[in-house]
Motif scaffolding. Sequence first.
Motif, PDB file in Angstrom:
ATOM      1  N   LEU A  28      35.575  38.962  47.460  1.00 54.65           N
ATOM      2  CA  LEU A  28      34.287  38.930  46.770  1.00 54.65           C
ATOM      3  C   LEU A  28      33.956  37.517  46.332  1.00 54.65           C
ATOM      4  O   LEU A  28      34.856  36.705  46.098  1.00 54.65           O
ATOM      5  N   THR A  30      32.764  34.785  43.603  1.00 55.58           N
ATOM      6  CA  THR A  30      32.934  34.676  42.157  1.00 55.58           C
ATOM      7  C   THR A  30      32.237  33.416  41.661  1.00 55.58           C
ATOM      8  O   THR A  30      31.798  32.581  42.443  1.00 55.58           O
ATOM      9  N   ALA A  39      29.705  40.005  35.885  1.00 59.26           N
ATOM     10  CA  ALA A  39      29.178  40.614  37.113  1.00 59.26           C
ATOM     11  C   ALA A  39      30.247  40.664  38.196  1.00 59.26           C
ATOM     12  O   ALA A  39      30.295  41.618  38.991  1.00 59.26           O
ATOM     13  N   ASP A  40      31.117  39.661  38.243  1.00 57.40           N
ATOM     14  CA  ASP A  40      32.191  39.645  39.242  1.00 57.40           C
ATOM     15  C   ASP A  40      33.179  40.781  38.978  1.00 57.40           C
ATOM     16  O   ASP A  40      33.683  41.418  39.914  1.00 57.40           O
ATOM     17  N   ARG A  41      33.468  41.048  37.730  1.00 56.44           N
ATOM     18  CA  ARG A  41      34.400  42.119  37.380  1.00 56.44           C
ATOM     19  C   ARG A  41      33.811  43.485  37.746  1.00 56.44           C
ATOM     20  O   ARG A  41      34.524  44.377  38.224  1.00 56.44           O
ATOM     21  N   ALA A  43      31.654  43.913  40.199  1.00 56.46           N
ATOM     22  CA  ALA A  43      31.699  43.961  41.663  1.00 56.46           C
ATOM     23  C   ALA A  43      33.076  44.371  42.151  1.00 56.46           C
ATOM     24  O   ALA A  43      33.208  45.187  43.079  1.00 56.46           O
ATOM     25  N   LEU A  44      34.120  43.832  41.532  1.00 55.91           N
ATOM     26  CA  LEU A  44      35.481  44.209  41.919  1.00 55.91           C
ATOM     27  C   LEU A  44      35.736  45.681  41.614  1.00 55.91           C
ATOM     28  O   LEU A  44      36.381  46.380  42.410  1.00 55.91           O
ATOM     29  N   LYS A  45      35.236  46.157  40.500  1.00 54.99           N
ATOM     30  CA  LYS A  45      35.418  47.574  40.157  1.00 54.99           C
ATOM     31  C   LYS A  45      34.819  48.469  41.233  1.00 54.99           C
ATOM     32  O   LYS A  45      35.430  49.468  41.643  1.00 54.99           O
ATOM     33  N   ASN A  46      33.637  48.113  41.723  1.00 52.57           N
ATOM     34  CA  ASN A  46      32.991  48.910  42.771  1.00 52.57           C
ATOM     35  C   ASN A  46      33.754  48.836  44.086  1.00 52.57           C
ATOM     36  O   ASN A  46      33.893  49.837  44.801  1.00 52.57           O
ATOM     37  N   LEU A  47      34.253  47.647  44.432  1.00 53.27           N
ATOM     38  CA  LEU A  47      35.034  47.499  45.670  1.00 53.27           C
ATOM     39  C   LEU A  47      36.347  48.267  45.571  1.00 53.27           C
ATOM     40  O   LEU A  47      36.811  48.866  46.555  1.00 53.27           O
ATOM     41  N   GLU A 108      32.068  36.874  51.447  1.00 50.85           N
ATOM     42  CA  GLU A 108      31.256  38.077  51.507  1.00 50.85           C
ATOM     43  C   GLU A 108      32.054  39.257  50.946  1.00 50.85           C
ATOM     44  O   GLU A 108      33.248  39.389  51.218  1.00 50.85           O
ATOM     45  N   PRO A 109      31.421  40.140  50.166  1.00 48.54           N
ATOM     46  CA  PRO A 109      32.146  41.310  49.649  1.00 48.54           C
ATOM     47  C   PRO A 109      32.687  42.163  50.799  1.00 48.54           C
ATOM     48  O   PRO A 109      31.955  42.494  51.732  1.00 48.54           O
TER      49      PRO A 109
END
Length: 373
Positions: A28, A30, A39-41, A43-47, A108-109
């Motif tokens: 992801l 950062t 917001a990065d945290r 995004a990681l939670k969703n991934l 890229e995520p």
Amino acid sequence: MLHLDLPTSAELLDLATARTDIAVSIFLPTTPITTQTAADRIALKNLAKEAIAQLEAAGADQWRVCALAEELDDLIDDGEFWRYQAHGLAIYATPDNLRTFRVPNALEPLVEVSDRFHLKPLLRSITFCNACYVLALAEGGVRLIEVSADLPTGEVKVIGMPKDVASAVGKASIADRSHSGRLVGSEGRKVLLRHYARQVDSALRGLLAGSDIPLVLASVQGLAAIYRSVNTYPHLADQGITGSPEEQSEAELATAARSVLDGLYRDQIAKWTALFNQRANEGRAGTDLAQVARAATFGAVQSLLVDMDQVIPGTIDETDGTLTLAEGPGASTYGVVDEIARRVLLSGGQVLSVRQGDIPRGQPLAAILRYAI
């Protein structure tokens, strides 16, 4: 400044050889700005949720999945970890272990779930770095400037860095005559400037040790040549910024440095493409996915360009390299281009992770072979 921990050769080899029942690779973008990492945290939670869903759909062992989820949750909740970031984060997790690499490139995520790790995005940070340091070196002073793709340019304070050439050699002026009479005239001046350059190089070692980030030298011609003669940092760019850095702002130096970085990348890709075309005429290069998969399995690939973003799911036979493509991603498959890259690395070959537009014929990969097959 960017907080980086790029993989060593030993770490890459360890990742490439790892095999386990559950291997999750997460990538992801950062931000290095601590106040904006929330917001990065998220995004990681969703991934992480996506990875868990894939494992549950594949019928993975429930206890092992829960252990993996706990590893990822702990990382998401680690406030101290999120204080220090770069532009990209690569996470390699199993139920037993989790490793992270902060890289200078925005990634890229992506989530990949398999029995092996996904390496291409991490390899990009080694192939080409879009960040650098500028060493603005003049007799009247020296600055180390950090340049990144999308953050304001800033000066980095370096412990032990001399203030200027006169203070470095313990004189009010380098025009002074020494007691021995040796350090006079143009030759004496060069000796004193070399002392100064060595002190600058020594001060930089502590900061740059173990780093792969390019160092771009900004200096007048004579002093630049002297510094290059004593430099010990292996990633000092051949091309520098000419003219006195004292007359250039940080923003001007950053703009010039980005041109140097672009030139380094273009030269690297141009040399590779020229060799690819030469080897293609000799039957020792190609872009066919199935043929390259077979060549990589038998250790025949000398150098490989891969598209850092594209993922083509499937499998490659361990013994004969037969390629089988899958309709979509899942825990029972993996990215076949990434697997080819892994086999090339394990056979001692070179892998460069690039944008697809830089690959000959617009393919997901291109290979230069050790011998015709």
